[in-house]
Scaffold this motif. Structure first.
Motif, PDB file in Angstrom:
ATOM      1  N   LEU A 161      -3.350  -2.513  -2.707  1.00  0.00           N
ATOM      2  CA  LEU A 161      -3.137  -1.049  -2.307  1.00  0.00           C
ATOM      3  C   LEU A 161      -4.336  -0.320  -2.420  1.00  0.00           C
ATOM      4  CD1 LEU A 161      -1.034   0.877  -1.120  1.00  0.00           C
ATOM      5  CD2 LEU A 161      -0.300   1.497  -3.394  1.00  0.00           C
ATOM      6  N   ILE A 162      -4.881   0.377  -1.575  1.00  0.00           N
ATOM      7  CA  ILE A 162      -6.070   1.420  -1.950  1.00  0.00           C
ATOM      8  C   ILE A 162      -6.132   2.727  -1.316  1.00  0.00           C
ATOM      9  CG2 ILE A 162      -7.733  -0.457  -1.966  1.00  0.00           C
ATOM     10  CD1 ILE A 162      -8.567   0.196   0.787  1.00  0.00           C
ATOM     11  N   GLY A 163      -4.928   2.954  -0.691  1.00  0.00           N
ATOM     12  CA  GLY A 163      -4.758   4.462  -0.181  1.00  0.00           C
ATOM     13  C   GLY A 163      -3.250   4.490   0.342  1.00  0.00           C
ATOM     14  N   VAL A 164      -2.865   5.822   0.131  1.00  0.00           N
ATOM     15  CA  VAL A 164      -1.697   6.417   0.860  1.00  0.00           C
ATOM     16  C   VAL A 164      -1.794   7.794   1.503  1.00  0.00           C
ATOM     17  CG1 VAL A 164       0.745   6.917   0.248  1.00  0.00           C
ATOM     18  CG2 VAL A 164      -0.488   5.127  -0.932  1.00  0.00           C
ATOM     19  N   LYS A 165      -1.286   7.847   2.659  1.00  0.00           N
ATOM     20  CA  LYS A 165      -1.105   8.911   3.377  1.00  0.00           C
ATOM     21  C   LYS A 165       0.226   9.332   3.600  1.00  0.00           C
ATOM     22  CE  LYS A 165      -3.861   7.778   6.805  1.00  0.00           C
ATOM     23  NZ  LYS A 165      -4.554   7.954   7.951  1.00  0.00           N
ATOM     24  N   GLY A 166       0.672  10.717   3.436  1.00  0.00           N
ATOM     25  CA  GLY A 166       1.820  11.269   3.857  1.00  0.00           C
ATOM     26  C   GLY A 166       1.768  12.212   4.839  1.00  0.00           C
ATOM     27  N   TYR A 167       2.944  12.331   5.738  1.00  0.00           N
ATOM     28  CA  TYR A 167       3.206  13.544   6.658  1.00  0.00           C
ATOM     29  C   TYR A 167       4.379  13.997   6.680  1.00  0.00           C
ATOM     30  CZ  TYR A 167      -1.133  11.028   8.255  1.00  0.00           C
ATOM     31  OH  TYR A 167      -2.490  10.215   8.474  1.00  0.00           O
ATOM     32  N   ARG A 222       1.850  -0.842   8.591  1.00  0.00           N
ATOM     33  CA  ARG A 222       1.997  -0.379   6.935  1.00  0.00           C
ATOM     34  C   ARG A 222       2.097   1.132   7.197  1.00  0.00           C
ATOM     35  NH1 ARG A 222      -2.628  -3.742   6.935  1.00  0.00           N
ATOM     36  NH2 ARG A 222      -4.145  -1.922   7.287  1.00  0.00           N
ATOM     37  N   THR A 223       3.301   1.357   8.158  1.00  0.00           N
ATOM     38  CA  THR A 223       3.785   2.755   8.369  1.00  0.00           C
ATOM     39  C   THR A 223       5.453   2.711   8.335  1.00  0.00           C
ATOM     40  OG1 THR A 223       1.715   3.423   9.648  1.00  0.00           O
ATOM     41  CG2 THR A 223       3.871   4.805   9.901  1.00  0.00           C
ATOM     42  N   MET A 224       5.893   3.730   7.496  1.00  0.00           N
ATOM     43  CA  MET A 224       7.446   3.699   7.610  1.00  0.00           C
ATOM     44  C   MET A 224       7.740   5.317   7.535  1.00  0.00           C
ATOM     45  SD  MET A 224       8.350   0.670   4.696  1.00  0.00           S
ATOM     46  CE  MET A 224      10.195   0.439   5.255  1.00  0.00           C
ATOM     47  N   GLU A 225       8.967   5.352   8.052  1.00  0.00           N
ATOM     48  CA  GLU A 225       9.465   6.739   7.894  1.00  0.00           C
ATOM     49  C   GLU A 225      10.749   7.057   7.545  1.00  0.00           C
ATOM     50  OE1 GLU A 225       8.475   9.261  11.973  1.00  0.00           O
ATOM     51  OE2 GLU A 225      10.487   8.417  12.038  1.00  0.00           O
ATOM     52  N   TYR A 226      11.176   8.319   6.823  1.00  0.00           N
ATOM     53  CA  TYR A 226      12.452   8.442   6.525  1.00  0.00           C
ATOM     54  C   TYR A 226      12.756   9.851   7.467  1.00  0.00           C
ATOM     55  CZ  TYR A 226      16.147   9.859   3.333  1.00  0.00           C
ATOM     56  OH  TYR A 226      17.415  10.164   2.729  1.00  0.00           O
ATOM     57  N   ARG A 227      13.949   9.859   7.895  1.00  0.00           N
ATOM     58  CA  ARG A 227      14.577  11.243   8.740  1.00  0.00           C
ATOM     59  C   ARG A 227      15.698  11.613   8.119  1.00  0.00           C
ATOM     60  NH1 ARG A 227      12.562  12.106  13.787  1.00  0.00           N
ATOM     61  NH2 ARG A 227      10.857  10.809  14.556  1.00  0.00           N
ATOM     62  N   HIS A 272       1.790   6.078   5.269  1.00  0.00           N
ATOM     63  CA  HIS A 272       1.263   5.312   5.685  1.00  0.00           C
ATOM     64  C   HIS A 272       0.168   4.682   4.724  1.00  0.00           C
ATOM     65  CE1 HIS A 272      -1.554   2.728   8.119  1.00  0.00           C
ATOM     66  NE2 HIS A 272      -2.721   3.297   7.473  1.00  0.00           N
ATOM     67  N   TRP A 273       0.156   3.440   4.341  1.00  0.00           N
ATOM     68  CA  TRP A 273      -0.851   2.897   3.119  1.00  0.00           C
ATOM     69  C   TRP A 273      -1.955   2.061   3.817  1.00  0.00           C
ATOM     70  CZ3 TRP A 273       4.064   1.510   4.197  1.00  0.00           C
ATOM     71  CH2 TRP A 273       4.435   0.269   4.315  1.00  0.00           C
ATOM     72  N   SER A 274      -2.836   1.835   2.974  1.00  0.00           N
ATOM     73  CA  SER A 274      -3.960   0.893   3.355  1.00  0.00           C
ATOM     74  C   SER A 274      -4.195  -0.228   2.140  1.00  0.00           C
ATOM     75  CB  SER A 274      -5.168   1.425   3.905  1.00  0.00           C
ATOM     76  OG  SER A 274      -5.537   2.526   2.628  1.00  0.00           O
ATOM     77  N   VAL A 275      -4.578  -1.205   2.553  1.00  0.00           N
ATOM     78  CA  VAL A 275      -4.796  -2.204   1.521  1.00  0.00           C
ATOM     79  C   VAL A 275      -6.406  -2.897   1.778  1.00  0.00           C
ATOM     80  CG1 VAL A 275      -2.634  -2.828   1.433  1.00  0.00           C
ATOM     81  CG2 VAL A 275      -3.975  -4.132   3.035  1.00  0.00           C
TER      82      VAL A 275
END
Length: 82
Positions: free
Chosen positions: A70-76, A43-48, A61-64
Motif C-alpha cells: 500500500l502506497i496511497g489512499v484517496k477517499g471521496y 482497487r476501489t470500494m464504496e459504502y452507501r 481508492h488505494w494504490s500499491v
C-alpha cells in the motif's frame, strides 16, 4: 485493504462496461454511454447509506507499488437527493 473494507460494509465496484468512454474522449450523439472510472476499479470500494429520497456514499481508492504494498489512499464523499 479489500478485506478490511469489506468487513466494515464496503462493497466492491463493478467492472466497467465494455462500452465505457475514457475521460477526454469524444462520444457519438444519440448513443448511450457510460464514463470509464478514473481510478483502477479493482482497487476501489464504496459504502452507501440513506433512504430512497437521499443517499450518501464514501468511495475509497488505494494504490500499491510493484510489490503490492500500500502506497496511497484517496477517499471521496458524495450525496444525492431527489
Amino acid at each position: 485493504m479489500r478485506e478490511e473494507l469489506m468487513s466494515q460494509g464496503f462493497t466492491a465496484e463493478k467492472s466497467p462496461s465494455q462500452n465505457c468512454i475514457p475521460a477526454g474522449q469524444q462520444w457519438q450523439q444519440g448513443r448511450a454511454y457510460e464514463a470509464c472510472p478514473a481510478d483502477d476499479w479493482r482497487r476501489t470500494m464504496e459504502y452507501r447509506w440513506g433512504t430512497m429520497v437521499c443517499t450518501e456514499f464514501l468511495t475509497v481508492h488505494w494504490s500499491v507499488d510493484r510489490k503490492g504494498r500500500l502506497i496511497g489512499v484517496k477517499g471521496y464523499y458524495g450525496n444525492a437527493c431527489l
